[in-house]
Design an enzyme around this catalytic site. Sequence first.
Site, short mmCIF file in Angstrom:
data_model
loop_
_atom_site.label_atom_id
_atom_site.label_comp_id
_atom_site.label_asym_id
_atom_site.label_seq_id
_atom_site.Cartn_x
_atom_site.Cartn_y
_atom_site.Cartn_z
N HIS A 52 0.80 -1.23 0.00
CA HIS A 52 0.00 0.00 0.00
C HIS A 52 0.83 1.27 0.00
O HIS A 52 0.29 2.36 -0.11
CB HIS A 52 -0.92 0.02 1.22
CG HIS A 52 -0.18 0.29 2.51
ND1 HIS A 52 0.51 -0.68 3.18
CD2 HIS A 52 0.00 1.43 3.22
CE1 HIS A 52 1.07 -0.16 4.26
NE2 HIS A 52 0.78 1.12 4.32
C1 UD1 Z 1 -1.27 6.12 5.66
C2 UD1 Z 1 0.13 6.51 6.11
C3 UD1 Z 1 1.07 5.33 5.91
C4 UD1 Z 1 0.55 4.09 6.61
C5 UD1 Z 1 -0.89 3.81 6.19
C6 UD1 Z 1 -1.44 2.70 7.05
C7 UD1 Z 1 0.74 8.87 5.80
C8 UD1 Z 1 1.55 9.82 5.01
N1 UD1 Z 1 0.66 7.62 5.33
O1 UD1 Z 1 -1.22 5.84 4.29
O2 UD1 Z 1 2.33 5.64 6.46
O3 UD1 Z 1 1.37 3.01 6.28
O4 UD1 Z 1 -1.71 4.99 6.40
O5 UD1 Z 1 -2.45 2.01 6.42
O6 UD1 Z 1 0.19 9.22 6.81
N2 UD1 Z 1 -8.72 5.62 1.90
C9 UD1 Z 1 -9.98 5.08 2.00
N3 UD1 Z 1 -10.47 4.83 3.24
C10 UD1 Z 1 -9.79 5.10 4.37
C11 UD1 Z 1 -8.52 5.67 4.27
C12 UD1 Z 1 -8.00 5.92 3.02
O7 UD1 Z 1 -10.64 4.82 1.00
O8 UD1 Z 1 -10.31 4.84 5.46
C13 UD1 Z 1 -8.13 5.84 0.57
C14 UD1 Z 1 -8.41 7.23 -0.01
O9 UD1 Z 1 -8.57 7.08 -1.38
C15 UD1 Z 1 -7.10 7.96 0.28
C16 UD1 Z 1 -6.06 6.85 0.18
O10 UD1 Z 1 -6.71 5.70 0.66
O11 UD1 Z 1 -6.87 9.00 -0.64
C17 UD1 Z 1 -4.80 7.12 1.00
O12 UD1 Z 1 -5.11 7.41 2.35
P1 UD1 Z 1 -4.07 8.27 3.25
O13 UD1 Z 1 -4.61 8.41 4.62
O14 UD1 Z 1 -3.70 9.52 2.53
O15 UD1 Z 1 -2.77 7.43 3.28
P2 UD1 Z 1 -2.51 5.85 3.37
O16 UD1 Z 1 -2.06 5.38 2.04
O17 UD1 Z 1 -3.67 5.20 4.02
N1 UDP Z 2 -3.68 -5.36 9.07
C1 UDP Z 2 -5.03 -5.72 9.24
N2 UDP Z 2 -5.74 -6.08 8.14
C2 UDP Z 2 -5.21 -6.10 6.88
C3 UDP Z 2 -3.86 -5.73 6.72
C4 UDP Z 2 -3.12 -5.35 7.83
O1 UDP Z 2 -5.54 -5.73 10.37
O2 UDP Z 2 -5.93 -6.44 5.93
C5 UDP Z 2 -2.91 -4.92 10.27
C6 UDP Z 2 -1.62 -5.66 10.51
O3 UDP Z 2 -1.84 -6.79 11.34
C7 UDP Z 2 -0.75 -4.60 11.18
C8 UDP Z 2 -1.27 -3.31 10.63
O4 UDP Z 2 -2.52 -3.58 10.04
O5 UDP Z 2 -0.94 -4.60 12.58
C9 UDP Z 2 -0.32 -2.73 9.61
O6 UDP Z 2 -0.91 -1.59 9.06
P1 UDP Z 2 -0.51 -1.02 7.63
O7 UDP Z 2 0.18 -2.06 6.84
O8 UDP Z 2 -1.74 -0.41 7.08
O9 UDP Z 2 0.45 0.19 8.00
P2 UDP Z 2 2.02 0.32 8.29
O10 UDP Z 2 2.38 -0.63 9.36
O11 UDP Z 2 2.74 0.08 7.00
O12 UDP Z 2 2.16 1.75 8.68
#
Ligand code: UD1
Ligand code: UDP
Length: 359
Positions: free
Chosen positions: A205
Amino acid sequence: MRISIVLGTRPEIIKFSPIVHECERHGLDCFILHTGQHYSYNMDRVFFEQLELPEAKHNLDVGSGTHAEQTGKMLMGIEKVLLEEKPSVVLVEGDTNTVLAGALAAVKLHIKVGHVEAGLRSYDWEMPEEINRVLTDQCSDLLFAPTEKSRRILLGEGISEEKTFVTGNTVVDAVYQNLEISKRKVNVLGRLGLYPKDFFLVTVHRQENVDDRERFRGIVEGLEMIEERFGLPVVYPVHPRAEKQMEAFGIESKGLRLIDPLDYLSFLQLESSARLVLTDSGGVQEETCVLGVPCVTLRYNTERPETLDVGSNVLAGADPAVIVEKSELMLGKRNAWANPFGDGRAGERIVQILRNKFD
Ligand code: UD1
Ligand code: UDP
């Protein structure tokens, strides 16, 4: 002492859960301020329900946007809540935009900041997370480093020794507290028709992977090659960002089993039963190391070098041939490493340090 826990994304909700429960156990005055960075049911609420967390006292509903939009809205909303609630300390965990906004809003109001998961560095300034980590550490008064290695990084950046504490990572607490429950309460293996050690699990992601057409294509191609080569299902719960980008780039996948993001207990069950995990997630690199499951990281660097040191993880980047080569390498490994991220009592230690300082 009043503690404000600022969180907003999936990993923060999961990794903060042991600290929230520890605060509850001691009857501390503690509340959750949710920025609303994640808001879809399966990226947010499901974790509150499953981990039995109290409702957020404030939810800013900031949602998605560019980095500046998202961070700016958070700063404004967090400041308002902090002025009203006057906490003694603000806790943030990890490296998201929510983390930076929480730390910055608090430090400008002269409220103490505690950074859980301090001192991680990828040394890759292209990553938004790296910028957030470095700036948050600089704003913080209490730096809870998961390992001695991360503490040494902080000291090397001029952060004073009295501010740093090696606590372990709360990811271990969360795994230990939920692994047995996940075996009992969910049956995602059955639901998906999978057998233990007979499938690969994938999460991808990160912005640098999925927002880059060639890189994302390369990763999907590598995963399809693995499916063909080893003849095992490759299961990929698709993060909403990755889903959006797949659609935008017209990336289709023949061999992969694409599913919706999973709740934590189901994900833990799959992760602990997978033959191999391929990921660009920080939390998943840590969890696989704790669970004794080999991991191939689909990145060119990691801020979790402890996983490389103990041999639970290897870097493969986004080149299909290298992904296959590194997967083969990890499949031949004996999973007998020691977990470097602590004993599952990081939450207890962090709360004790806060009580010593503020009570
Ligand atoms: C964010 C964090 C990343 C983390 C990830 C965990 C930053 C810069 N990035 O990335 O470090 O690893 O969260 O999962 O803070 N969206 C949805 N539903 C949601 C949330 C997001 O549809 O509940 C979609 C939207 O299209 C949005 C995109 O995901 O534009 C990205 O969401 P965003 O919060 O900007 O960053 P993540 O990629 O989730
Ligand atoms: N995770 C989850 N469901 C999923 C994928 C990941 O519950 O489908 C959990 C996973 O066990 C871990 C956390 O989400 O605890 C990791 O989050 P993510 O990969 O979104 O973010 P990052 O750690 O890269 O910031």
